[in-house]
Design an enzyme around this catalytic site. Structure first.
Site, PDB file in Angstrom:
ATOM      1  N   HIS A 339       0.843  -1.194   0.000  1.00  0.00           N
ATOM      2  CA  HIS A 339       0.000   0.000   0.000  1.00  0.00           C
ATOM      3  C   HIS A 339       0.876   1.240   0.000  1.00  0.00           C
ATOM      4  O   HIS A 339       1.849   1.321   0.753  1.00  0.00           O
ATOM      5  CB  HIS A 339      -0.912   0.014   1.223  1.00  0.00           C
ATOM      6  CG  HIS A 339      -1.692   1.287   1.371  1.00  0.00           C
ATOM      7  ND1 HIS A 339      -1.487   2.183   2.397  1.00  0.00           N
ATOM      8  CD2 HIS A 339      -2.668   1.819   0.595  1.00  0.00           C
ATOM      9  CE1 HIS A 339      -2.304   3.208   2.259  1.00  0.00           C
ATOM     10  NE2 HIS A 339      -3.027   3.016   1.171  1.00  0.00           N
ATOM     11  N   SER A 340       0.550   2.186  -0.863  1.00  0.00           N
ATOM     12  CA  SER A 340       1.244   3.471  -0.894  1.00  0.00           C
ATOM     13  C   SER A 340       2.747   3.256  -1.076  1.00  0.00           C
ATOM     14  O   SER A 340       3.171   2.597  -2.021  1.00  0.00           O
ATOM     15  CB  SER A 340       0.916   4.250   0.388  1.00  0.00           C
ATOM     16  OG  SER A 340       1.456   5.546   0.366  1.00  0.00           O
ATOM     17  N   LEU A 341       3.563   3.787  -0.173  1.00  0.00           N
ATOM     18  CA  LEU A 341       5.010   3.642  -0.301  1.00  0.00           C
ATOM     19  C   LEU A 341       5.432   2.178  -0.277  1.00  0.00           C
ATOM     20  O   LEU A 341       6.438   1.798  -0.889  1.00  0.00           O
ATOM     21  CB  LEU A 341       5.711   4.409   0.824  1.00  0.00           C
ATOM     22  CG  LEU A 341       7.242   4.439   0.778  1.00  0.00           C
ATOM     23  CD1 LEU A 341       7.739   5.139  -0.479  1.00  0.00           C
ATOM     24  CD2 LEU A 341       7.802   5.116   2.027  1.00  0.00           C
ATOM     25  N   SER A 343       4.120  -0.242  -1.830  1.00  0.00           N
ATOM     26  CA  SER A 343       4.100  -0.792  -3.190  1.00  0.00           C
ATOM     27  C   SER A 343       5.358  -0.392  -3.955  1.00  0.00           C
ATOM     28  O   SER A 343       5.891  -1.176  -4.745  1.00  0.00           O
ATOM     29  CB  SER A 343       2.851  -0.300  -3.931  1.00  0.00           C
ATOM     30  OG  SER A 343       2.890   1.106  -4.120  1.00  0.00           O
TER      31      SER A 343
END
Length: 472
Positions: A339-341, A343
């Site tokens: 998720h977010s960073l 990924s």
């Protein structure tokens, strides 16, 4: 009226008698195992283990095995319960050690809506008194507990608790603000899940984004992954019911991968330095910035980026090997989700895996050329980082709310090329909500013509529209 409180006047008129016919013979109470969970404001609740886990705990409890062997894997193998010590330990991640209890009698306090189990020795004494009353048919037995609570056994199914501030002789006082409360014997009225299937079809490792919490409820990655896993199992049971019943579809094990605590540990000294340079004004906003937003900048620093990717790579390998050692018959695949960073961390890690067709004779020049292609001709990317090699080849990478496209652009990369592929991962899914401010598309970096292609809409399992999907 609260169904678990007793109105004094009604109780008096009914003579504290049950409307049901009493059973002819005494039946011992059935025990069930519970574990304690901390909640907000320093409160606690007791939750039941699944029926499968409780049965396994009870079988091991009554066995003749030595105490050191009375350890049971519960909740899909994610927690070990040490029966003699009455503790529950997380297996794959660092977490609080919680208490467990073999339960049979329950009460509801004045400040909670859930039942709490009596301690085992108290429950044993209550059951012994209950049995005497039943076999002698002599009820209205009063039992004072060590904390001065008074329990009255009026009949086989009318069991009442009087707090210390209220006398059992005073409950005809209609003005009393304290009502006697019902005591429960056994777990017949509890909702107890059957338990997770033992067989695991697939593993999904989830890497969190910035900050120490993952959502607006201030939940940790372990708590969020718990809900993710529960929804996954629910969908399998409801949408693939026939396959579940025939043992074709079982479950997906979702395990959290955390890196934030390592980055902000005493070993790095980051938090100590930040405290010394942070202004005292608007302290809450500055604390939020230091704990959350600065993680983005730390990832662009070669020193701290190395710490992050090393932690993620080591944790992926450690947990995967630990899972295999505890599940030697596992033959399923593995996927990664970020998720977010998180990924972006996984994307960078997978982009630097050695391809199965490469060997030791592959020249360093060709590898450097691949890295330079990844991060642009100006060499502005993170090329000094040593990326650990994973001990498995993931089937897919799921990027959720991902800034990968933006970071590739910031690094000076205007195209990945149509022949781009992650060396050891065949599938990549870019999943985003249309209103997510940090989510970006990546298709146009592979083929500019895809910029005009609308993303694919993912149907919600309950009919609502929520997510959009870009597939590469």
């Amino acid at each position: 009226m609260d169904p678990d409180t007793v109105d004094p006047e009604t109780f008096m008129m009914n003579g504290a008698q049950s409307n049901e016919t009493a059973p002819e013979t005494y039946e011992p109470v059935q025990h069930h195992w519970f574990y304690r969970k901390e909640i907000k404001n320093s409160k606690e609740i007791w939750l039941p283990f699944s029926q499968r886990d409780s049965d396994a705990l009870e079988a091991k409890y009554i066995s003749d095995l030595p105490e050191e062997e009375k350890i049971v894997a519960t909740e899909g193998g994610r927690f070990d319960v040490d029966i003699p010590k009455r503790i529950r330990n997380p297996v794959y991640w660092k977490g609080d050690i919680t208490n467990v209890r073999r339960c049979s009698w329950f009460y509801k306090g004045s400040t909670t809506a859930k039942y709490s189990p009596y301690e085992e020795d108290i429950a044993t004494n209550l059951e012994a008194e209950y049995r005497k009353c039943f076999e002698n048919n002599q009820w209205h037995k009063r039992i004072e507990l060590p904390n001065k609570d008074l329990i009255v056994l009026h009949s086989y199914d009318v069991l009442v608790l009087f707090p210390p501030s209220m006398s059992a002789d005073d409950w005809s006082n209609a003005q009393s603000q304290v009502r006697p409360r019902v005591v429960r014997r056994g777990v017949e009225e509890f909702e107890i899940d059957e338990g997770e299937p033992e067989k695991v079809d697939h593993i999904l490792f989830m890497v969190h984004g910035i900050g120490s919490v993952c959502d607006l409820k201030f939940r940790t990655v372990e708590e969020v992954v718990d809900e993710f896993r529960n929804i996954s199992l629910q969908l399998i049971r409801t949408h693939y019911q026939s396959s579940c019943q025939n043992g074709i579809s079982n479950r997906v094990e979702v395990l959290p991968i955390s890196w934030h605590d390592e980055l902000h540990s005493e070993d790095t000294g980051i938090d100590k330095i930040l405290r010394s340079i942070t202004l005292e004004s608007i302290s809450r906003l500055r604390d939020f910035t230091n704990d959350t937003l600065l993680d983005i900048l730390f990832y662009t620093s070669p020193k701290y980026c190395q710490k992050i990717v090393s932690t993620v790579g080591q944790e992926l390998n450690r947990i995967y090997e630990l899972f295999k050692s505890r599940n030697p018959t596992f033959k399923g695949g593995v996927s990664l989700g970020g998720h977010s960073l998180g990924s972006l961390i996984l994307f960078d890690l997978l982009a630097h895996q050695q391809s199965p067709i490469e060997d030791d004779s592959t020249s360093q020049t060709s590898k450097d050329r691949r890295i330079s292609h990844m991060y642009g001709a100006m060499n502005t990317g993170i090329v000094r980082i040593h990326y650990p090699q994973l001990s498995f080849q993931p089937a897919a990478l799921f990027a959720m709310g991902s800034p990968i496209g933006m970071f590739m652009t910031v690094r000076g990369l205007d195209s990945l090329g149509e022949d781009f592929a992650l060396p050891t991962c065949e599938a990549f899914f870019n999943i985003f909500h249309p209103y997510d401010p940090v989510a970006y598309r990546i298709e146009s970096l592979i083929n500019p013509n895809l910029a005009n292609l609308k993303p694919m809409l993912i149907p919600h399992h309950k009919g609502r529209k929520r997510m959009h999907l870009g597939k590469n």
